[in-house]
Design a protein around this motif. Structure first.
Motif, PDB file in Angstrom:
ATOM      1  N   MET A  66      94.384 -55.313 -14.491  1.00 48.04           N
ATOM      2  CA  MET A  66      93.650 -54.629 -15.597  1.00 48.04           C
ATOM      3  C   MET A  66      92.167 -54.605 -15.355  1.00 48.04           C
ATOM      4  SD  MET A  66      96.264 -53.532 -17.654  1.00 48.04           S
ATOM      5  CE  MET A  66      95.107 -53.220 -19.044  1.00 48.04           C
ATOM      6  N   THR A  67      91.765 -55.295 -14.408  1.00 45.27           N
ATOM      7  CA  THR A  67      90.303 -55.460 -14.166  1.00 45.27           C
ATOM      8  C   THR A  67      89.505 -53.916 -13.906  1.00 45.27           C
ATOM      9  OG1 THR A  67      90.444 -55.724 -11.977  1.00 45.27           O
ATOM     10  CG2 THR A  67      90.294 -57.965 -13.592  1.00 45.27           C
ATOM     11  N   SER A  68      90.263 -53.231 -13.434  1.00 44.28           N
ATOM     12  CA  SER A  68      89.647 -51.810 -12.913  1.00 44.28           C
ATOM     13  C   SER A  68      90.319 -50.769 -13.995  1.00 44.28           C
ATOM     14  CB  SER A  68      90.312 -51.340 -11.463  1.00 44.28           C
ATOM     15  OG  SER A  68      91.507 -51.249 -11.486  1.00 44.28           O
ATOM     16  N   ALA A  69      90.953 -51.334 -14.968  1.00 43.47           N
ATOM     17  CA  ALA A  69      91.389 -50.160 -16.194  1.00 43.47           C
ATOM     18  C   ALA A  69      90.313 -49.676 -17.212  1.00 43.47           C
ATOM     19  CB  ALA A  69      92.314 -50.956 -17.027  1.00 43.47           C
ATOM     20  N   LYS A  70      90.440 -48.458 -17.599  1.00 39.71           N
ATOM     21  CA  LYS A  70      89.242 -48.186 -18.154  1.00 39.71           C
ATOM     22  C   LYS A  70      89.265 -48.811 -19.787  1.00 39.71           C
ATOM     23  CE  LYS A  70      88.459 -43.923 -21.101  1.00 39.71           C
ATOM     24  NZ  LYS A  70      88.999 -42.486 -21.549  1.00 39.71           N
ATOM     25  N   LYS A  91      98.293 -54.315 -23.387  1.00 40.11           N
ATOM     26  CA  LYS A  91      97.272 -53.604 -22.228  1.00 40.11           C
ATOM     27  C   LYS A  91      96.084 -52.994 -23.071  1.00 40.11           C
ATOM     28  CE  LYS A  91     100.350 -51.066 -19.946  1.00 40.11           C
ATOM     29  NZ  LYS A  91     100.980 -50.331 -18.938  1.00 40.11           N
ATOM     30  N   ARG A  92      96.640 -52.619 -24.330  1.00 41.41           N
ATOM     31  CA  ARG A  92      95.368 -52.329 -24.940  1.00 41.41           C
ATOM     32  C   ARG A  92      94.229 -53.288 -25.377  1.00 41.41           C
ATOM     33  NH1 ARG A  92      93.821 -47.362 -28.084  1.00 41.41           N
ATOM     34  NH2 ARG A  92      92.090 -47.989 -29.481  1.00 41.41           N
ATOM     35  N   ILE A  93      94.692 -54.507 -25.844  1.00 31.91           N
ATOM     36  CA  ILE A  93      93.836 -55.849 -25.994  1.00 31.91           C
ATOM     37  C   ILE A  93      93.158 -56.119 -24.795  1.00 31.91           C
ATOM     38  CG2 ILE A  93      93.922 -58.165 -27.030  1.00 31.91           C
ATOM     39  CD1 ILE A  93      96.339 -57.509 -28.253  1.00 31.91           C
ATOM     40  N   LEU A  94      93.820 -56.176 -23.436  1.00 31.86           N
ATOM     41  CA  LEU A  94      93.394 -56.329 -22.305  1.00 31.86           C
ATOM     42  C   LEU A  94      92.173 -55.403 -21.814  1.00 31.86           C
ATOM     43  CD1 LEU A  94      96.452 -57.422 -20.369  1.00 31.86           C
ATOM     44  CD2 LEU A  94      94.815 -59.101 -21.359  1.00 31.86           C
ATOM     45  N   ARG A  95      92.612 -54.157 -22.079  1.00 36.32           N
ATOM     46  CA  ARG A  95      91.401 -53.159 -21.690  1.00 36.32           C
ATOM     47  C   ARG A  95      90.166 -53.229 -22.807  1.00 36.32           C
ATOM     48  NH1 ARG A  95      95.682 -49.606 -22.214  1.00 36.32           N
ATOM     49  NH2 ARG A  95      94.453 -48.297 -23.797  1.00 36.32           N
ATOM     50  N   LEU A 147      89.236 -56.366 -23.893  1.00 35.35           N
ATOM     51  CA  LEU A 147      88.467 -57.436 -23.572  1.00 35.35           C
ATOM     52  C   LEU A 147      87.763 -57.172 -22.355  1.00 35.35           C
ATOM     53  CD1 LEU A 147      91.113 -60.308 -24.288  1.00 35.35           C
ATOM     54  CD2 LEU A 147      88.934 -59.957 -25.461  1.00 35.35           C
ATOM     55  N   SER A 148      88.403 -56.317 -21.333  1.00 33.05           N
ATOM     56  CA  SER A 148      87.638 -55.848 -20.281  1.00 33.05           C
ATOM     57  C   SER A 148      86.114 -55.168 -20.507  1.00 33.05           C
ATOM     58  CB  SER A 148      88.341 -55.362 -19.386  1.00 33.05           C
ATOM     59  OG  SER A 148      88.670 -53.963 -19.739  1.00 33.05           O
ATOM     60  N   ASP A 149      86.200 -54.416 -21.626  1.00 36.82           N
ATOM     61  CA  ASP A 149      85.143 -53.486 -22.044  1.00 36.82           C
ATOM     62  C   ASP A 149      83.697 -54.285 -22.777  1.00 36.82           C
ATOM     63  OD1 ASP A 149      83.794 -51.154 -21.658  1.00 36.82           O
ATOM     64  OD2 ASP A 149      84.586 -50.401 -23.613  1.00 36.82           O
ATOM     65  N   THR A 150      84.403 -55.735 -23.534  1.00 34.27           N
ATOM     66  CA  THR A 150      83.665 -56.307 -24.166  1.00 34.27           C
ATOM     67  C   THR A 150      83.457 -57.957 -23.959  1.00 34.27           C
ATOM     68  OG1 THR A 150      85.604 -56.819 -25.586  1.00 34.27           O
ATOM     69  CG2 THR A 150      84.110 -54.896 -26.261  1.00 34.27           C
ATOM     70  N   LEU A 151      83.233 -57.989 -22.684  1.00 32.69           N
ATOM     71  CA  LEU A 151      83.221 -59.413 -22.082  1.00 32.69           C
ATOM     72  C   LEU A 151      82.123 -60.046 -22.613  1.00 32.69           C
ATOM     73  CD1 LEU A 151      83.993 -59.001 -18.212  1.00 32.69           C
ATOM     74  CD2 LEU A 151      85.254 -59.879 -19.824  1.00 32.69           C
ATOM     75  N   ASP A 152      81.152 -59.425 -22.982  1.00 31.55           N
ATOM     76  CA  ASP A 152      79.734 -60.187 -23.362  1.00 31.55           C
ATOM     77  C   ASP A 152      79.771 -60.386 -24.964  1.00 31.55           C
ATOM     78  OD1 ASP A 152      79.808 -57.516 -23.978  1.00 31.55           O
ATOM     79  OD2 ASP A 152      77.481 -57.364 -23.950  1.00 31.55           O
ATOM     80  N   PHE A 153      80.872 -60.157 -25.654  1.00 30.20           N
ATOM     81  CA  PHE A 153      81.294 -60.632 -27.096  1.00 30.20           C
ATOM     82  C   PHE A 153      81.433 -61.765 -27.091  1.00 30.20           C
ATOM     83  CE2 PHE A 153      82.324 -56.188 -29.198  1.00 30.20           C
ATOM     84  CZ  PHE A 153      81.101 -55.644 -28.381  1.00 30.20           C
ATOM     85  N   GLY A 154      81.119 -62.402 -28.346  1.00 25.29           N
ATOM     86  CA  GLY A 154      81.553 -63.833 -28.705  1.00 25.29           C
ATOM     87  C   GLY A 154      80.895 -64.116 -29.977  1.00 25.29           C
ATOM     88  N   ILE A 155      81.079 -65.723 -30.446  1.00 24.71           N
ATOM     89  CA  ILE A 155      80.284 -66.213 -31.559  1.00 24.71           C
ATOM     90  C   ILE A 155      78.975 -66.659 -31.297  1.00 24.71           C
ATOM     91  CG2 ILE A 155      80.799 -67.791 -33.445  1.00 24.71           C
ATOM     92  CD1 ILE A 155      83.575 -67.639 -32.891  1.00 24.71           C
TER      93      ILE A 155
END
Length: 158
Positions: free
Chosen positions: A1-5, A71-75, A77-85
């Motif tokens: 899933m790392t290369s997924a849109k 898979k949508r949740i994983l996509r 997460l891959s698009d928002t790696l810099d999100f957090g508290i």
């Protein structure tokens, strides 16, 4: 899933998961493993908490529709790696927001309730949980959600 849109949201708003809609997946163990990891990730990512709660309800017999939701949740997460508290200096006022979706579960018609608690501008606790009883109205579902939120605020303020 790392290369997924990537995906802009962890779940579509009209997502109606059910234990009866879809075909069984071939590797239920993989589904359980990924959902378990997502539960761990939800500790620091409250933005996926609701979606992870929904897919966690089908761990016993996952279907292809549930797998697509994971898979949508994983996509997302891959698009928002810099999100957090993030924690910032604030005014110290305790506030809480709660909501519920009345009878939205297609299988048992129970509501899912959630709340988030802020200390100033900082998110300090959150919860998404399926209610234990079937609410007779949207008002009852909202009151139950509010009661859980009030209990959390009472505990935090003490």
């Amino acid at each position: 899933m790392t290369s997924a849109k990537g995906s802009p949201t962890p779940m579509i708003s009209s997502c109606e998961l059910s234990k009866n809609i879809g075909e069984p997946i071939s590797d239920a163990k993989l589904y359980r493993s990924i959902v378990g990891a997502l539960q761990y990730a939800a500790i620091t990512r409250p933005d996926i908490n609701y979606a992870v709660n929904k897919v966690s309800q089908y761990m016993a017999s996952p279907l292809d529709t549930h797998w697509r939701a994971v898979k949508r949740i994983l996509r997302y997460l891959s698009d928002t790696l810099d999100f957090g508290i993030q924690i910032h200096r604030s005014n110290g006022i305790l506030s809480v927001f709660s909501d519920s979706d009345w009878a939205a579960d297609l299988d048992d018609r129970r509501s899912t309730a959630g709340f988030c608690t802020y200390f100033g501008n900082n998110l300090i606790s959150w919860c998404v949980k399926k209610q234990t009883v079937v609410a007779r109205s949207s008002t009852e579902a909202e009151y139950r959600s509010l009661a859980h939120a009030a209990a959390e605020v009472t505990w935090l303020s003490s």
